[in-house]
Enzyme design. Sequence first.
Site, PDB file in Angstrom:
ATOM      1  N   ASP A  97      -2.752   8.081  -1.049  1.00 17.68           N
ATOM      2  CA  ASP A  97      -3.200   7.039  -0.117  1.00 17.68           C
ATOM      3  C   ASP A  97      -4.622   6.605  -0.462  1.00 17.68           C
ATOM      4  O   ASP A  97      -4.943   5.428  -0.604  1.00 17.68           O
ATOM      5  CB  ASP A  97      -3.111   7.630   1.300  1.00 17.68           C
ATOM      6  CG  ASP A  97      -3.835   6.815   2.348  1.00 17.68           C
ATOM      7  OD1 ASP A  97      -3.437   5.666   2.565  1.00 17.68           O
ATOM      8  OD2 ASP A  97      -4.800   7.342   2.941  1.00 17.68           O
ATOM      9  N   GLU A 120       0.822   5.576  12.597  1.00 19.80           N
ATOM     10  CA  GLU A 120      -0.518   5.158  12.993  1.00 19.80           C
ATOM     11  C   GLU A 120      -0.598   3.654  13.252  1.00 19.80           C
ATOM     12  O   GLU A 120      -1.282   3.212  14.159  1.00 19.80           O
ATOM     13  CB  GLU A 120      -1.512   5.553  11.894  1.00 19.80           C
ATOM     14  CG  GLU A 120      -2.924   5.711  12.425  1.00 19.80           C
ATOM     15  CD  GLU A 120      -3.886   6.126  11.318  1.00 19.80           C
ATOM     16  OE1 GLU A 120      -3.435   6.704  10.318  1.00 19.80           O
ATOM     17  OE2 GLU A 120      -5.087   5.854  11.474  1.00 19.80           O
ATOM     18  N   ASP A 121       0.102   2.873  12.451  1.00 20.68           N
ATOM     19  CA  ASP A 121      -0.097   1.424  12.497  1.00 20.68           C
ATOM     20  C   ASP A 121       1.043   0.601  13.089  1.00 20.68           C
ATOM     21  O   ASP A 121       0.930  -0.615  13.187  1.00 20.68           O
ATOM     22  CB  ASP A 121      -0.371   0.894  11.072  1.00 20.68           C
ATOM     23  CG  ASP A 121      -1.656   1.478  10.508  1.00 20.68           C
ATOM     24  OD1 ASP A 121      -2.491   1.921  11.306  1.00 20.68           O
ATOM     25  OD2 ASP A 121      -1.806   1.502   9.277  1.00 20.68           O
ATOM     26  N   ASP A 166     -20.878  12.567 -27.658  1.00 22.35           N
ATOM     27  CA  ASP A 166     -19.477  12.963 -27.521  1.00 22.35           C
ATOM     28  C   ASP A 166     -18.778  12.221 -26.387  1.00 22.35           C
ATOM     29  O   ASP A 166     -18.718  12.685 -25.270  1.00 22.35           O
ATOM     30  CB  ASP A 166     -19.344  14.479 -27.344  1.00 22.35           C
ATOM     31  CG  ASP A 166     -20.519  15.058 -26.568  1.00 22.35           C
ATOM     32  OD1 ASP A 166     -21.391  14.284 -26.170  1.00 22.35           O
ATOM     33  OD2 ASP A 166     -20.548  16.282 -26.371  1.00 22.35           O
ATOM     34  N   HIS A 188       3.945   6.835   5.454  1.00 23.87           N
ATOM     35  CA  HIS A 188       2.756   7.550   5.925  1.00 23.87           C
ATOM     36  C   HIS A 188       1.896   6.789   6.933  1.00 23.87           C
ATOM     37  O   HIS A 188       1.161   7.394   7.700  1.00 23.87           O
ATOM     38  CB  HIS A 188       1.913   8.073   4.754  1.00 23.87           C
ATOM     39  CG  HIS A 188       0.971   7.081   4.154  1.00 23.87           C
ATOM     40  ND1 HIS A 188       1.283   6.359   3.042  1.00 23.87           N
ATOM     41  CD2 HIS A 188      -0.277   6.676   4.521  1.00 23.87           C
ATOM     42  CE1 HIS A 188       0.270   5.566   2.737  1.00 23.87           C
ATOM     43  NE2 HIS A 188      -0.689   5.737   3.625  1.00 23.87           N
ATOM     44  N   HIS A 229       0.813  -1.229   0.000  1.00 28.61           N
ATOM     45  CA  HIS A 229       0.000   0.000   0.000  1.00 28.61           C
ATOM     46  C   HIS A 229       0.851   1.286   0.000  1.00 28.61           C
ATOM     47  O   HIS A 229       0.768   2.070  -0.954  1.00 28.61           O
ATOM     48  CB  HIS A 229      -1.001  -0.033   1.153  1.00 28.61           C
ATOM     49  CG  HIS A 229      -1.618   1.290   1.458  1.00 28.61           C
ATOM     50  ND1 HIS A 229      -2.439   1.951   0.567  1.00 28.61           N
ATOM     51  CD2 HIS A 229      -1.512   2.107   2.538  1.00 28.61           C
ATOM     52  CE1 HIS A 229      -2.811   3.107   1.095  1.00 28.61           C
ATOM     53  NE2 HIS A 229      -2.254   3.226   2.287  1.00 28.61           N
TER      54      HIS A 229
END
Length: 641
Positions: free
Chosen positions: A138, A75-76, A258, A71, A47
């Site tokens: 992201d 957080e993880d 179109d 990034h 990711h």
Amino acid sequence: MNVKTIIDEILKHDKNANIELIKKAFKFAKEAHKGQKRMSGEDYFIHPSSAALILAGYGFDDNTIAACLLHDVVEDTDVDTNTIKNEFNEDIANLVEGVTKINLLTKVEKRVRNAEAVRKMLLAMTKDIRVVFIKLADKLHNMRTLQHMPPEKQRMTAKDALEIYAPLAYRLGLAGIRGELEDLSMKFLYPEEFNELRTKIPRRLADRRQVIDSNIRIIKRELKRHSIVAEVKGRPKHLFSILSKMKKFEKTFDEIYDVMAYRIVVKDVETCYGVLGIIHYLWKPMPERFKDYIASPKANMYQSLHTTVIGDDGYPIEIQIRTKDMNKIAEEGIAAHWRYKDMKGSVKFDRKLSWMRQILDWKKESKEAGEFIDNLKLDFFKEEIFCFTPKNDIIELPEDATVIDFAFAVHSEVGMHCSGAKVNKAFVPLNHELTNGDVVEIITKKNQKPSRTWLGIAKTARALTKIKKSIKDSANIPAKQIIKKRALKERQRESIVVVKGLPNAEYRLPRCCNPLPGDNIKGYVIKSGVVSIHKSTCNKVPKLESGPVIKKMVTWRDDFNGDLKLAVLCNDRVGLLLDMVNTIAHTGTNIKGANVKFLGKQLAECSFEVELVNLEHLKDLIRRIMKINSVIRVFIGEDQS
Ligand code: MN
């Protein structure tokens, strides 16, 4: 994905990029996410590395791409921002922190369905616009892999992508990301239409291949006959833009012809109009479809001629004609085709973005400027925050606003009887300062009324006026408490004036006569104990507070040494902020902060927090700023009126 794929992409745009940094970030993030899996069963690291590849394709700088690789680390995983700062650098750490903050906020705001507010808030919270670019990459990668999520989550994510991130991408000039986000959202939100168009469009293109090729051939031949050098291209339209058209005009796909847009890029403006003439001579134009965005560019600087003509087979042909420069702006600049027409303050918002854009361009142009800007704190959006009522109405407030300001902003009756509040479900006192995204519930009591101490708490003019009015008739409580509080707040600021007999007096320079160093001045002690400084020629005795005022001898302090806020009133124009920053920087002055406020149609106030050596330094600085084209006045300190 291996690191070489990303590096190859980066080198296409920047031969001198810091490849070692990218390699290090790649290795670091891969290691940190080790063992974590995506819903697809793949390693999690696929990711961030895919997102980084997206940004590399847009030619972003090495720090941004490294930050994108990192990034999700804070957080993880166990890694914290400090570690990133030590392992890499402060810029990268700030970017990662910015993305982490946005993620937390958007989680909190899940229940808020006002997409416009979330978009605005995202930008408001982001000091560095590159954070938003990382967030978009992201989001795009998550959308590309959305099929692995449960259906309910798919719809939520797709809705966010469509309503929040796609418009944001377009507005920031990432037209490619926007188109892909929209088409991917459509797949989950309108699966039937998506599948229909996905099979029908290529079929239509195949059916019309000959016509399309022939149209391009005809255009090219005619231009050549007139010795015009041009790039002529046909580009299939995005699924979502066709769907929008079908909905808007209530037509089926068979009634929309179109599916292709033609683009002619030439060398200069005159040639654009020349080409237009040739096209209109070739085929019959539909008059109501002609738009001249060269003569009147869109607010976001987009320029182009748009025309629709009836082709030989009776079907419409959409053509855009523009110069190379215009094409670049359309593809890379803030080429937003939509605006917040119904939103108050939207013009200001657009102007802020265009200023920010200029700063970023400047940064790209020269390394020196880049470093300078890195040290300069530019808080374009700092002056406003966005909070919510329990019913999710948005309340816009100045940055240091308190619960009381919120209460008065909701309704003056709510303000008058405000006795406490819950912020994000926790009880807080009335002087609690609010931050972006807070959900505020005001608690009222029938017999509650404003007290004098509220004057020291409230920050907005709206609240202060109401409070003053309410306590005007009530008992005259000595104002000492308020003065004390104010004096405490100002304690570390060195004074630029000497007031005879009052060594530590708090002072203000009202804007009625705008005294500047070198002017003869006088002072008045007004009721609150503050000394109001005026030019000795000013005949406006301060009417700020009622009651008698005491005149004082005041002189400028020659050896003033410290920080000072300068406000510059000016007519807004392209490049103005840069001129100012350059001028100040050339005097060797350290700028600690800068801010821009838009006051009216064309009027802007730029304020700078500068570090001064002495009074002579300040005089020189003011003189130079006044010489800048379109500067009207320079003031010392903030607006007190
Ligand atoms: Mn992510």
